[in-house]
Design a protein around this motif. Structure first.
Motif, short mmCIF file in Angstrom:
data_model
loop_
_atom_site.label_atom_id
_atom_site.label_comp_id
_atom_site.label_asym_id
_atom_site.label_seq_id
_atom_site.Cartn_x
_atom_site.Cartn_y
_atom_site.Cartn_z
N ARG A 593 0.54 -1.21 -0.12
CA ARG A 593 -0.01 0.21 0.22
C ARG A 593 0.79 1.46 -0.01
N GLU A 594 2.18 1.43 0.54
CA GLU A 594 2.91 2.51 0.00
C GLU A 594 4.03 2.89 -0.53
N GLU A 595 3.38 3.99 -1.42
CA GLU A 595 4.26 4.10 -2.44
C GLU A 595 5.79 3.87 -2.97
N GLU A 596 6.08 4.18 -1.66
CA GLU A 596 7.73 4.30 -1.84
C GLU A 596 7.89 3.05 -1.25
N ASN A 1609 -16.39 3.30 -4.74
CA ASN A 1609 -15.62 4.96 -4.17
C ASN A 1609 -14.75 5.13 -4.04
N LEU A 1610 -14.76 4.41 -2.51
CA LEU A 1610 -13.78 4.96 -1.23
C LEU A 1610 -12.46 4.29 -1.87
N LEU A 1611 -12.49 3.38 -2.80
CA LEU A 1611 -10.93 2.75 -2.88
C LEU A 1611 -10.61 3.71 -3.79
N ASP A 1617 -5.98 8.64 3.08
CA ASP A 1617 -5.53 7.91 3.74
C ASP A 1617 -7.05 7.03 3.82
N VAL A 1618 -8.03 7.96 2.82
CA VAL A 1618 -9.16 6.88 2.64
C VAL A 1618 -9.34 5.67 1.77
N ARG A 1619 -8.31 6.17 0.93
CA ARG A 1619 -8.42 5.00 0.23
C ARG A 1619 -7.59 3.71 0.74
N ASP A 1620 -6.67 4.63 1.67
CA ASP A 1620 -5.47 3.59 2.46
C ASP A 1620 -6.12 2.49 3.08
N LYS A 1621 -7.32 3.30 3.84
CA LYS A 1621 -8.30 2.34 5.09
C LYS A 1621 -9.71 1.54 4.21
N ALA A 1622 -9.91 2.40 2.91
CA ALA A 1622 -10.78 1.53 1.78
C ALA A 1622 -9.78 0.06 1.68
N HIS A 1635 -5.98 -14.91 -3.53
CA HIS A 1635 -4.79 -15.34 -4.82
C HIS A 1635 -3.71 -14.18 -3.66
N ILE A 1636 -4.32 -13.15 -3.19
CA ILE A 1636 -3.07 -12.33 -2.68
C ILE A 1636 -3.54 -12.27 -0.92
N GLN A 1637 -3.35 -13.24 -0.40
CA GLN A 1637 -2.75 -12.69 1.31
C GLN A 1637 -2.10 -12.11 2.17
N PHE A 1638 -1.28 -10.73 0.83
CA PHE A 1638 -0.77 -9.59 2.14
C PHE A 1638 -1.96 -9.70 2.64
N SER A 1639 -1.88 -8.34 4.21
CA SER A 1639 -2.44 -7.45 4.84
C SER A 1639 -2.12 -5.99 4.10
N ASP A 1640 -1.52 -6.06 3.34
CA ASP A 1640 -0.67 -4.54 2.94
C ASP A 1640 -0.82 -4.46 1.48
N VAL A 1641 -1.87 -4.07 1.00
CA VAL A 1641 -2.34 -4.50 -0.55
C VAL A 1641 -1.87 -2.85 -0.68
N ASP A 1642 -2.05 -2.28 -1.86
CA ASP A 1642 -2.74 -0.70 -2.59
C ASP A 1642 -3.82 -0.68 -2.99
N CYS A 1643 -4.08 0.37 -3.30
CA CYS A 1643 -5.95 0.25 -3.35
C CYS A 1643 -6.16 -0.06 -4.89
N SER A 1644 -5.33 0.24 -5.53
CA SER A 1644 -5.51 -0.82 -7.15
C SER A 1644 -5.50 -1.94 -7.43
#
Length: 1825
Positions: A593-596, A1609-1611, A1617-1622, A1635-1644
C-alpha cells in the motif's frame, strides 16, 4: 565539392551561430569539416575560400567553440595555401592592433588561437603601445562612456601578454645588456606605469584590480634576485598607499602622479597582496623583509605579528586579517586570500621554521591561531556567498599546519584538535557551520572518544530531519566511516561501526518523522554500503530479523522498505545473483500500500551492475508490479519511477545490442516481449477517461522509452543515455518478431488524444512526443495522405483555438505548432481556406513557414474584428488568445531552425496585432474610460457588467457564463499577448534581415505597452504572464550590440523612477504596487544575466531616497504614495534570490528604513514596511525551523561582524522606546521589530565583555515588564539569546531563585510573567541534562504558591504549569516526586471554576491534565481511574481535553496505558449526558477508534440505536456529529449482528438506512469528514454485514448495492488516507480463492481483489450482477454522450463540474465490472432474471441502432480527434459493447444475431478509436467460436 552558394551559406550560418547561439553545433562542425576536406581536392579554387574563412574566424571570436573549429580547418589547409592563411591572419591582427574599439577581439584571439599568438609575438611592441595608448587616454579623461570596459580589456590582455610571452618581458625588464629588448622595454614601461596608476585609482570593478595586481605580481616574480622583487614590492605598496610616488621594477622606472580627489584604494592593496601570495615563489615569500611600514597604523587592525616573524608572508598576515573584517563587498576576496595565505604557509613551513627565531604558528599564545580561529567561528555561516567555503579551507589548512608542527617541531598545543572538537560539540545542533568543521577535524581526533559522545549522535539525527542540515551532517558521518577504515583493521571495522552507529542508523530509519527517514535512506545507507561493504550482509540479516519480530504493521513495512533500499544499493554497486532474490518479500513489496515501497521494489528490479537482459523471474515480477505504479498522485514517486525505468531501458538497450551480436535469441525474445507488453500497457493507460496521474506517468515513461530506444535521423550527436544510431538494430530486430511497433497508428492516436487533455503537463508531454518521434510525412492510417492529415490537424487546432476555455485553446495552440513544424517547415505545406474547409498543398517553397504564420495572423485579425464588433460573442465563440498562443509556440520552434527566417514586415504586423489586443483588453477592463490609474475589481466588474447586461436578466451578472467568459477573455488575452510580444521581439533582434533602426520606435512602444499593463492591470495571472514576456523583451534588448536598442530597458526604468519621484503613480493600497515592482525587478534580472549591476545600484539608491522621504498626510488614505511604492519595489528586489547577493551590503540600510517606516503615521507605509521586514528576516536568518530555530541562526557576535552598523542602530531604537515601557501609549512600533531581530539570534558560546551587549541585556530586561503580552514574549526570547551556552544552567537557576518567595512579595505581575517566560524559553532552546532538569524541577516546585495562591491571575499560573510540563518530558522523577506533582495539579484543578472567564484558565487546565497523564502513564490503574473521573466531570472542558488525550493515546498506539474496557464504558455513559455537540462528537470518534484498533472485545448493552437517535435529535444536526454518529451506529449494528439473533423489521430498516448513509457519504463530492467517516464505518461493520448478506437473503437488496458502491467509491477517493483505509477493509475480507494473502495491498489491487471477492461467491442475489451491469452502462447513455461531447459542441460554461474523483477511471472500471459479471454468470447463467435480460437486450438494440448513424456522421474525415476520442463518448461506447457481450451469453439466440450484426457494423467504422475497434474484434471473434 563545395560551390560558392554552399560556401557562403555555411559561413553565414557560422556567424549567426556565434552571434545568437542558434543552430545545431554538431551539424555545423560536420559541414565545416566537409569544407576543409574540399580544400584538399584537386582543382578547387581555395584561395578565396581560405580568405573568407579567415574573415569568418575573426567574426566568430565571440564564440570560442566555433572559432576553434574554424582554426582546426585553417591549420590543416594544404601547404600551398598556408602562406595565404598566415598573410591574411597578419593583416587581420594588424587591423585589431590599430583599432581601439577592437581590443576585446585581441583578447579573444590570444586566448583561442595559437596561430594568432605567434603573429602577435612578432608585433609585441605594437601591442604594448596600443594598450598604453588606450588606457592612458581613459586615465587622463574625466568621463569615458565605455571606460571600465576598455580598462578591463587592457589589463586582461596585459595579463595574457605576461602569460604567453613571459621570457620576452623578463629579458626586457630584469636582464641587463639585452639590446634586443630595449625597444620593447620602453613600451612595457609605459604600460606597467598605467597598470600601477590603475591600482592607485578608485571606482573600477574588482576584476580590473585583480587582473592588474596579478600582472604586476607575475612580473615581480620574474626577478632573478628575490631581494629585487621584495624591494619593488615595498615601493609599490608605498605608492598605492599614498596614491603617488616613485617606484621601479628592474629597468622600468615609473613616477606615479597624484590624481585629484582620489583616496587610498583598499581593494587594490587586497588585489596586490592576493597576487603576491599566489604568484610569487617561496624564495620571495620567505625572505625577511618589512615591506609594509606604517600601513598598520591606519586603524585597520589592532594586532601585529610578533617582531621575530620577519618573513614577507608572515608580515602580510595582519593586512589580510584586516581585509577579512571589512564590509561584505570585499569579504569574498579577503577570505580567499586568507585561504591562499595558509596554503602558501603550509608549503613554506620548512623554510620558515629553519629560522629558529620564528615562533610556532599554532602554539597556545600564537597570534596567528587566535585571530584565525576567531574569524573561523564568526564566519562559518557567513551570508556572503563563498566565504563559508573558504572558512572550511582555512580550518583544514590550519589543522594541517598544526599536525606538521606537532610532528616536526615542538609545540605546546598538543591537544588543539580535542579542544576544538569539544568546542564544536558544545555549540547547538542547528549551527550549520559546525558540521563542516567537524568533518574536517575527525582525522585528527580519537574516534573512540568521539563515538562515545551521545550529544554528537543526537545532533546528527536532528540535522538529518532537515533539508538544509542533512548534507553537512552526512559529511560528518562519512568522515567517521573513513576514519574507521583508516584506523581499524579490516576484521574489526564492522564491530566498531556497529557499536558506534548502528543504533543511530536504525533510529533514523525507523523514525516516525518522514523527512528524517528519507534522508537517512538517501544519505547514510549508501555511504555505509560504499565505505563499509562488509556491513551489507549484516544489515540485510538484521532488517529481516527486525521485520520478523515486529508486530506493528507500519514498522514491518518500514523494515521492508529499508531492506529494499539496501538490496538495490548492493545490486547496483556489487552485484546480486538472481538466486539470492527473496521472491516472496519482493512480491509483497510490489503489492504494498505504501508508494515508496512499491517504487523501491521496481527500482531494485530495474538496476544491475552490468547491462543484462531480463530474466524470466524479473519479467514476472515487473509485469505484476509496474501496472500498480501507473496511477500514483505523488509527483516525486512518478519522477523516481521514470528514473528507474530509464535505467531499465538503458540496461535493455545495451543488453539487446550485445544479445544481437552474440545471437542470444531466447533472452532477446523475452526482453523484447516484455518491452512490447510495457509499451502496450502504457498506450492503454492513455485511453480517454483515464486519470491525470495515469496519463502523466505513462507519457513520462513513454518519453523514456522513445528517448532511449528510438533514434531520430538528423538529430546529430545525442547526449549520453539517449538513443544512438545503432539502436535501429534493436527496433528492426523487434519488428522482425512482430514486436515493439512503437509508432503504430494505435500509439499515435493514443498520444494525440492526450493533447486535448485538461492538464497542461499532459498536453505538453504528448505534444513533445508527437513533435520528436512520430512520423507525419507518411501517416500509418490507410486512406489518408499527408495533405488530408494536415487539414484535419489544422481544422482541429482552429476549432480548439476558438474555445473560450484556456486549456482547450492551449491544446489548439500545440496542434498549430505541430502543423507548423511538421508540415509547413519540414514539408513546405501551404494552407488556404475555401468554402468547404481547408486545403493543403505540399510544395518546395522556402517560405511556407512564413505563409503559415501569415495565415494564423489573418485568423487572429478576423477574431479581433469580431471582438471589436461584439465582444460578448467573441469571448464565447472566437477568442483571440488561442491563436496568439499558437503563434507564440511557432515562434519558439522557429528559434531552433537556424536556416529559417521570417520577414521583418510579418514580425512587425505580429507586434502591432498583439499591441492592439492588449490595448483593447485594457480598454474593456477600464470600462472604456481611458483612465491611467488601475481600475479596482469593483470597477472591473462594473465594466464587464455593462457589456453583458443585455444578455441576462434577473440574476447576478458575476455568476453568468457570459461574465466568466468575458473575465477569462480579458486576463488570458493579456497574458498570451504579452508573452507573444517577448517572442516577437526575440525574433526581430535575431533576424538576419532588415534594418534595426527602422523598427526601433515599434520596440520602444512595446516597452510602453508592458509598462501600461503592469501599472494598470489588477489581474494576477495576467501580470505574471506579462512578467515573462517583459523579461524576455529586456533580456534580448540588453544582449543586443546596438547601443540604442540596448538602452531601451534603462530608459523604461528611468521613466518609472521619474514618475515615482513625481508621485504620479497612485494606486489602491491593496495592490502592493501591483506591477511596479515587477518592472524594476525584471530589468534588474535582465541586467544580472549580463553580469552587470549598474541599473540595480542606481534604482536602489533612488528607492532608498524615496522611501525615506517625509510623509505628507493626504485626504485619501486609500491611495498609495511614493514611499509605499518604493518599499514594495525594495521587497521584490531583496526577495529575489538572483539579486540578493548584489544587495547584501545594504541590509543594514534597509532595516533602518523599515524601522522608520514602522513609525510612519500612514497605515499604507507601515503595511509595506512590515512586508519588507518579513523578507529581510527570512534573508538574514532563513525560514523558521524546529523549536523556533532558523536555518541560519547566528549569534550576536556574528551579527556584529556581518552587519557592523546594525547593533548600534538597534540599540539606539531600544534606548528611545524603553524609556517608559509600562505605558502602552508611549510604545514605539519599531520596538517589536528590534526585539524580533534579537529573538531570531542564537546564544553565544561564552560571556562577552562587549559594552553594547551589556546595554542590550539591560534594555531587554526592562521590556519584560511591558503590559503587552506579545512584547513580553518577544523580550523573553531576546533575553535568552544573550544567555551564553556555558552559563545556561546557572542563569536558569538564577531566574527561578529570583522569583518572589511568596504571593505577598510580588511587586509587578508582568515582571513575574516575563521571568517565567524567560525560564520557559531557556528550557526549550537548550539541551539540558536530565540531572539538571530534575534539579530545576525541584527548585521550581518550591515556588508552588504561584499555582496555589495566585488564582486571580491564571495566565501566570498557566505558564508555571507549562514550565513543569517541559521539565517532566525528559526527566527521571521518582514515585514520591511524581505523585506530589500530581497531587499539586489535581488540587489546583479541583479549585478551578470554569464559569469564570479568565484568560489562561483553559490552558492551565489542559496542561495540568497533560502533565498528570504523562506522570501516570506507567501506572495504568491510577491513570484509568483518573481518566474516568475526568470523563464523569461536570466541566465540559475537562471532558473534552480528556477525550483528546485518550484519542492521541489510541493514535500513538499507547494502548497499555489505560484499561480501555473501563474507558469505553464511561464514554457510553457520557453519550447519555448533556455535554455539548463538540464533546459528543469527540466521544463518538474515540469510540470508533477504539473499535478500529480492537482495544477491547467488551461491548456495552446499555446503549442502543434508539438511544443514538435520541442523542442526535436532542443535540441537533451538525455535519461533524452526523459523521461521528454513523460510526457509532456501525458499532451498534456490528454488535447486534454478532449476537446472531433473528433480524426484526426495524433492525433491517436500520441496516438499510445506515448503508444508504455510508453510500451517500462516500460520494467524492462530499467533504473529507464525511468520506473519512464512511470508510471508518465500513471498517467497523462492513465485513459483518457482507457476511450476513451472503448467508441471509432477508436483508433488502439495496444494502448490497450501497455497500459495494461505497467500496468502489472509497477505493478511488482523492484522499490517500481514505483510499488506504478502504484497501484495509478489502484486505480484511476472506474467501477461498483469494490469491493475494498479504494484508498490505494498494488500492488499485484492492479494486481487482474486491471484484474477485464478488465473483468468488455464487450465492449473491441477482441484484449484484444487475448493479454491476448498471455501473458499466445505462440505457441511452451513448446518445446523450454524443450530444454533449466537447470536441464537436460549443461550450456553454467556462468550467465543467467534476462529479467523480480525480482518480476515477471509468473505462478500466467498466472492464473490471464486465469481468466480474462474466465470472458470476460462468457457473450460473440463470442469476440474471429473464425479464431483466429481455429489457437489456431491447435497450442495447435501441442504443446501437440510434448511435451508429450519429457516429458515422461525426467520424467522417476525422482520423484522430473525433467523437470517439471524447472521454464520455468513449466510455459510453465501451460500456455498451461490454454489456452487449454479457447479454449475448444469456439472451435468446433470436436476438443475439441482431446484436452481433450491429456490433459488426460499428466495428467497420474506419476512424473509430483503435481501442474500441480492438474490443469489438475480440468480442466478435470470441462469439463466433
Amino acid at each position: 565539392m563545395f560551390n560558392d552558394k554552399m560556401h557562403g551559406s555555411l559561413l553565414k550560418d557560422l556567424c549567426f551561430f556565434s552571434e545568437h547561439g542558434h543552430g545545431h553545433l554538431p551539424t555545423l562542425v560536420s559541414r565545416l569539416e566537409d569544407l576543409g576536406a574540399s580544400l584538399h581536392q584537386p582543382g578547387s579554387d581555395g584561395d578565396k575560400l581560405v580568405t573568407d574563412l579567415v574573415d569568418t574566424f575573426f567574426k566568430c571570436l565571440g564564440c570560442s567553440k566555433m572559432s576553434r573549429q574554424i582554426e582546426k580547418v585553417l591549420v590543416s589547409v594544404p601547404s600551398s595555401m598556408a602562406q595565404i592563411v598566415e598573410s591574411q591572419m597578419t593583416v587581420k591582427v594588424q587591423e585589431l592592433l590599430t583599432g581601439r574599439d577592437l581590443l576585446h577581439k585581441v583578447s579573444c584571439v590570444m586566448e583561442q588561437s595559437k596561430m594568432a599568438r605567434e603573429i602577435i609575438h612578432r608585433h609585441l611592441p605594437d601591442l604594448c603601445c596600443c594598450l598604453h595608448t588606450s588606457i592612458d587616454h581613459i586615465l587622463h579623461e574625466e568621463s569615458q562612456p565605455q571606460g571600465d570596459a576598455t580598462v578591463y580589456t587592457v589589463v586582461k590582455i596585459s595579463l595574457q601578454v605576461l602569460q604567453h610571452y613571459t621570457e620576452d618581458l623578463r629579458r626586457a625588464v630584469w636582464l641587463d645588456h639585452d639590446v634586443t629588448a630595449e625597444h620593447l622595454t620602453e613600451h612595457v614601461s609605459l604600460l606597467f606605469q598605467d597598470l600601477v596608476t590603475v591600482l592607485t585609482c578608485s571606482g573600477f570593478t574588482p576584476d580590473i584590480y585583480l587582473f592588474a595586481g596579478t600582472t604586476v605580481a607575475m612580473l615581480l616574480n620574474q626577478a632573478p634576485d628575490p631581494h629585487a622583487s621584495v624591494e619593488s614590492l615595498r615601493q609599490l605598496f608605498q605608492v598605492i598607499t599614498e596614491g603617488c610616488g616613485y617606484c621601479h621594477l628592474g629597468h622600468l622606472k615609473m613616477n606615479i602622479l597624484k590624481r585629484d580627489g582620489e583616496d587610498c584604494n583598499r581593494f587594490s592593496e587586497l588585489a596586490l597582496i592576493k597576487a603576491v601570495i599566489t604568484c610569487c615563489r617561496p624564495e620571495v615569500l620567505t625572505l625577511s623583509s618589512n615591506i609594509l611600514p606604517g600601513l598598520l597604523d591606519r586603524g585597520d587592525s589592532s594586532s601585529e605579528v610578533p617582531l621575530r616573524d620577519k618573513q614577507l608572508l608572515l608580515t602580510l598576515f595582519p593586512r589580510v586579517l584586516s581585509f577579512c573584517g571589512d564590509q561584505t563587498s570585499s569579504q569574498y576576496h579577503a577570505f580567499q586570500i586568507l585561504s591562499v595565505w595558509f596554503k602558501s604557509l603550509h608549503k613554506c613551513l620548512p623554510t620558515i621554521h629553519s629560522d629558529y627565531e620564528t615562533g610556532s604558528i599554532t602554539s597556545r599564545d600564537s597570534f596567528y591561531l587566535e585571530e584565525t580561529l576567531k574569524l573561523i567561528f564568526l564566519n562559518w555561516d557567513s551570508p556572503v556567498d563563498g566565504v563559508a567555503t573558504f572558512v572550511c579551507e582555512i580550518f583544514q589548512v590550519v589543522l594541517s599546519v598544526w599536525s606538521w608542527e606537532r610532528t616536526n617541531r615542538h609545540t605546546d598545543n598538543e591537544i588543539l584538535s580535542e579542544e576544538l572538537l569539544s568546542r564544536l560539540l558544545d555549540i547547538p545542533w542547528y549551527a550549520k557551520g559546525k558540521y563542516k568543521l567537524l568533518g574536517l577535524i575527525l582525522p585528527y581526533t580519537d574516534i573512540n572518544k568521539l563515538f562515545a559522545n551521545v550529544c554528537l549522535k543526537g545532533h546528527l539525527l536532528q540535522c538529518m530531519s532537515t533539508n538544509d542540515l542533512s548534507p553537512p551532517a552526512s559529511d560528518v558521518y562519512k568522515s567517521s566511516l573513513q576514519q574507521i577504515r583508516n584506523v581499524c583493521k579490516e576484521e574489526n571495522q564492522l564491530m566498531v561501526w556497529r557499536e558506534a552507529w548502528l543504533e543511530v542508523l536504525m533510529a533514523g530509519l525507523f523514525s516516525d518523522e518522514p523527512l528524517l527517514f528519507r534522508k537517512m535512506c538517501d544519505y547514510w545507507l549508501p555511504l555505509t554500503l560504499k565505505l563499509l561493504p562488509v556491513s551489507a550482509a549484516f544489515l540485510l540479516h538484521h532488517l529481516c530479523e527486525l521485520r520478523r519480530e515486529s508486530l506493528c504493521e507500519a514498522r514491518r513495512r518500514r523494515a521492508l522498505y529499508v531492506w529494499l533500499v539496501l538490496l538495490r544499493s548492493i545490486r547496483n554497486n556489487v552485484g546480486l545473483q538472481e538466486q539470492d532474490f527473496n521472491v516472496q518479500l519482493l512480491t509483497e513489496a510490489l503489492y504494498s500500500r505504501e508508494e515508496e515501497v512499491r517504487g523501491e521494489a521496481v527500482a531494485f528490479l530495474c538496476v544491475t551492475k552490468k547491462s543484462e537482459l531480463l530474466t524470466e523471474r524479473e519479467v514476472d515480477l515487473l509485469q505484476s508490479g509496474l501496472p500498480l505504479c501507473l496511477r500514483v498522485d505523488s509527483a516525486p514517486f512518478r519522477q523516481n519511477l521514470a528514473s528507474s525505468l530509464k535505467k531499465l531501458m538503458m540496461r535493455l538497450r545495451d543488453g539487446c545490442l550485445a544479445g544481437i551480436k552474440k545471437k542470444r535469441e531466447k533472452d532477446l525474445v523475452r526482453s523484447l516481449e516484455f518491452l512490447d507488453w510495457l509499451h502496450g500497457t502504457l498506450i492503454d493507460g492513455l485511453l480517454p477517461g483515464t486519470s491525470f496521474q495515469r496519463r502523466k506517468t505513462c507519457l513520462e515513461i513513454l518519453s523514456v522509452i522513445y528517448n532511449t530506444l528510438l533514434y531520430v535521423p538528423g538529430s546529430g550527436t545525442q547526449p549520453r543515455g539517449q538513443a544512438q544510431e545503432k539502436c535501429v538494430q534493436i527496433v528492426e530486430y523487434a519488428h522482425h518478431l512482430g514486436l515493439c511497433d512503437f509508432l503504430s497508428w494505435r500509439s499515435m492516436v493514443a498520444v494525440c488524444t492526450c493533447v486535448t487533455d485538461g492538464a497542461d503537463e499532459v498536453q505538453e508531454l504528448s505534444a513533445g512526443l508527437l513533435m520528436r518521434f512520430f512520423p507525419w510525412s507518411t501517416p500509418r492510417q490507410l486512406g489518408y495522405h499527408p495533405e488530408h492529415m494536415a487539414c484535419h490537424l489544422l481544422c482541429s487546432a482552429l476549432h480548439l483555438c476558438s474555445s473560450p476555455r484556456p486549456y482547450e485553446t492551449q491544446s489548439g495552440a500545440l496542434i498549430c505548432n505541430i502543423v507548423f513544424v511538421k508540415y509547413a517547415c519540414e514539408q513546405g505545406a501551404v494552407f488556404s481556406r475555401g468554402t468547404e474547409g481547408f486545403t493543403c498543398t505540399l510544395t518546395d517553397s522556402s517560405n511556407a513557414h512564413s505563409q503559415f504564420l501569415q495565415f494564423l495572423l489573418t485568423e487572429t485579425q478576423k477574431a479581433l474584428a469580431v471582438a471589436e464588433t461584439n465582444l460578448v460573442l467573441a469571448s464565447r465563440e472566437s477568442p483571440i488568445h488561442g491563436l496568439i498562443q499558437g503563434i507564440t509556440l511557432c515562434l519558439q520552434s522557429l528559434q531552433s531552425q537556424s536556416d529559417l527566417d521570417l520577414p521583418v514586415s510579418l514580425l512587425l504586423d505580429l507586434l502591432k496585432v498583439n499591441v492592439k489586443v492588449i490595448q483593447m483588453t485594457l480598454s474593456v477592463t477600464s470600462g472604456g474610460s481611458g483612465k491611467e490609474s488601475c481600475p479596482s475589481f469593483a470597477e472591473l466588474g462594473v465594466a464587464l457588467d455593462s457589456l453583458v447586461s443585455g444578455e441576462r436578466e434577473g440574476e447576478s451578472l458575476s455568476l453568468t457564463p457570459e461574465f466568466q467568459f468575458m473575465l477569462s477573455w480579458c486576463w488570458v488575452n493579456l497574458k498570451e499577448s504579452c508573452t507573444c510580444l517577448g517572442e516577437v521581439t526575440a525574433c526581430l533582434l535575431t533576424s538576419r534581415t532588415g534594418d534595426r533602426a527602422t523598427w526601433m520606435p515599434e520596440l520602444e512602444s512595446v516597452g510602453q505597452v508592458y509598462v501600461q499593463v503592469l501599472t494598470s492591470c489588477r489581474i494576477r495571472g495576467a501580470i505574471e504572464g506579462c512578467r515573462q514576456g517583459f523579461l524576455q523583451y529586456c533580456t534580448f534588448l540588453m544582449s543586443c550590440d546596438d547601443r540604442a536598442l540596448a538602452d531601451i530597458p534603462a530608459e523604461i526604468l528611468h521613466q518609472v523612477m521619474k514618475s515615482l519621484e513625481s508621485n504620479l503613480m497612485s494606486a489602491s493600497v491593496t495592490r502592493r504596487s501591483a506591477g511596479l515592482p515587477i518592472i524594476v525587478q525584471v530589468i534588474a534580472q535582465a541586467e544580472q544575466r549580463r553580469k552587470q549591476h549598474q541599473l540595480l545600484t542606481q534604482s536602489v539608491v533612488t528607492l532608498f531616497r524615496l522611501a525615506s522621504a517625509p510623509f505628507t498626510p493626504q485626504s485619501d488614505q486609500t491611495q498609495d504614495v511614493c514611499q509605499v511604492h518604493a518599499l514594495n519595489i525594495l521587497k521584490a528586489l531583496f526577495g529575489d534570490a538572483a539579486l540578493v547577493l548584489s544587495l547584501m551590503p545594504r541590509y543594514t540600510e534597509v532595516l533602518l528604513l523599515i524601522f522608520d517606516g514602522f513609525e510612519s503615521p500612514s497605515w499604507a507605509i507601515r503595511n509595506a514596511a512590515t512586508q519588507l521586514f518579513g523578507i529581510m528576516v527570512s534573508r538574514m536568518f532563513g525560514p523558521r525551523g524546529k523549536a523556533g530555530t532558523s536555518q541560519k541562526m547566528m549569534t550576536f557576535q556574528e551579527l556584529s561582524v556581518h552587519y557592523p552598523d546594525l547593533p548600534s542602530a538597534m540599540l539606539s531604537r531600544l534606548q528611545t522606546t524603553c524609556t517608559n515601557i509600562g505605558s502602552i501609549d508611549s510604545l514605539q512600533p519599531s520596538l517589536f521589530l528590534v526585539l524580533t531581530l534579537l529573538a531570531s539570534l542564537g546564544p553565544a558560546e561564552s560571556h562577552s565583555t562587549d559594552q553594547i551587549e551589556r546595554a542590550f541585556r539591560e534594555k531587554i530586561s526592562l521590556s519584560l515588564d511591558s503590559p503587552v503580552y506579545t512584547l513580553r514574549e518577544l523580550s523573553a526570547r531576546a533575553a535568552v539569546t544573550f544567555i551564553p551556552l556555558d552559563s545556561g544552567q546557572q542563569e536558569g537557576l538564577k531566574l527561578v531563585n529570583g522569583l518572589p518567595p511568596s504571593c505577598d512579595k510580588i511587586h509587578r505581575h508582568n515582571v513575574l510573567h516575563g521571568t517565567l517566560l524567560c525560564v520557559e524559553k531557556l528550557i526549550i532552546s537548550r539541551e539540558f541534562s536530565k540531572t539538571f532538569k530534575h534539579r530545576l524541577l525541584t527548585v521550581i516546585l518550591e515556588k508552588s504558591w504561584i499555582l496555589t495562591k495566585l488564582r486571580h491571575c491564571p495566565l501566570i499560573s498557566a505558564k508555571y504549569v507549562q514550565i513543569i510540563k517541559h521539565l517532566i518530558q525528559d526527566c527521571d522523577c521518582d514515585d514520591s516526586l511524581r505523585m506530589s506533582i500530581v497531587s499539586l495539579l489535581k488540587s489546583v484543578m479541583e479549585g478551578e471554576h470554569s464559569s469564570i472567564l479568565q484568560i489562561g484558565t483553559g490552558l492551565k487546565v489542559k496542561d495540568s491534565m497533560l502533565c498528570i497523564t504523562h506522570l501516570l502513564h506507567n501506572i495504568p490503574d491510577i491513570l484509568t481511574r483518573q481518566c474516568c473521573d475526568w470523563l464523569q466531570s461536570d466541566d465540559r472542558d475537562v471532558c473534552s481535553v480528556c477525550l483528546d488525550i485518550l484519542l492521541k493515546m489510541v493514535m500513538k498506539n499507547r494502548h497499555s496505558s489505560v484499561d480501555w474496557s473501563e474507558i469505553q464504558f464511561q464514554i457510553w455513559m457520557l453519550l447519555q449526558r448533556d455535554v455539548g455537540i463538540s464533546t459528543l462528537t469527540a466521544a463518538m470518534s474515540l469510540l470508533a477508534e477504539i473499535q478500529l484498533h480492537q482495544l477491547t472485545q467488551i461491548h456495552s448493552d446499555n446503549f442502543t440505536m434508539d438511544n443514538l437517535h435520541q442523542v442526535e435529535s436532542q443535540s441537533g444536526s451538525t455535519s461533524s456529529l452526523h459523521a461521528a454518529s454513523i460510526q457509532v451506529a456501525a458499532i451498534l449494528l456490528k454488535n447486534t449482528l454478532k449476537l446472531q439473533l433473528p433480524l426484526t423489521g426495524s433492525f433491517k430498516s436500520s441496516v438499510q438506512r445506515w448503508c444508504q448513509q455510508v453510500h451517500t457519504m462516500s460520494d467524492p463530492r462530499q467533504t473529507d469528514t464525511f468520506r473519512s467517516a464512511a470508510v471508518k464505518s465500513l471498517l467497523i461493520a462492513g465485513e459483518t454485514i457482507l457476511t450476513v448478506c451472503v448467508n441471509n437473503t432477508s436483508l433488502p437488496e439495496s444494502v448490497l448495492s450501497c455497500l459495494m458502491g461505497s467500496v468502489f467509491n472509497l477505493l478511488e477517493d482523492g484522499d490517500a488516507d481514505v483510499r488506504d483505509k478502504a484497501a484495509e477493509f478489502v484486505t480484511s475480507l476472506h474467501w477461498e480463492q483469494r490469491h493475494i494473502q498479504f494484508s498490505d495491498v494498494d488500492c488499485s489491487t484492492c479494486q481487482k481483489m474486491f471484484c474477485q471477492y464478488i465473483s468468488a461467491i455464487s450465492t449473491w442475489p441477482s441484484a449484484v450482477p444487475m448493479y454491476l451491469l448498471e455501473k458499466t452502462y445505462s440505457s441511452g447513455e451513448v446518445i446523450q454522450a454524443c450530444r454533449s461531447n466537447r470536441l464537436n459542441s460549443r461550450s456553454e460554461v467556462l468550467f465543467e463540474q467534476e462529479d467523480s474523483s480525480i482518480l476515477s477511471e471509468r473505462p478500466l472500471q467498466q472492464e473490471m465490472y464486465h469481468s466480474t459479471v462474466k465470472a458470476l454468470l460462468h457457473g450460473n447463467t440463470t442469476m440474471l432474471p429473464a425479464d431483466y435480460v429481455s429489457q437489456k437486450t431491447g435497450e442495447i438494440l435501441t442504443d446501437l441502432t440510434a448511435s451508429i448513424p450519429v457516429l458515422q456522421k461525426n467520424l467522417q474525415n476525422a482520423p484522430i480527434w473525433n467523437i470517439s476520442s471524447d472521454s464520455t463518448v468513449y466510455s459510453s461506447i465501451a460500456g455498451l459493447i461490454l454489456v452487449a457481450d454479457v447479454v449475448v451469453t444469456v439472451a435468446d439466440a433470436a436476438v443475439v444475431g441482431d446484436i452481433q450484426s450491429r456490433l459488426a457494423k460499428l466495428g467497420q467504422m474506419k476512424d473509430l478509436h483503435p481501442r474500441l475497434q480492438a474490443m469489438l474484434n475480440k468480442l466478435l471473434s470470441n462469439q463466433s467460436m
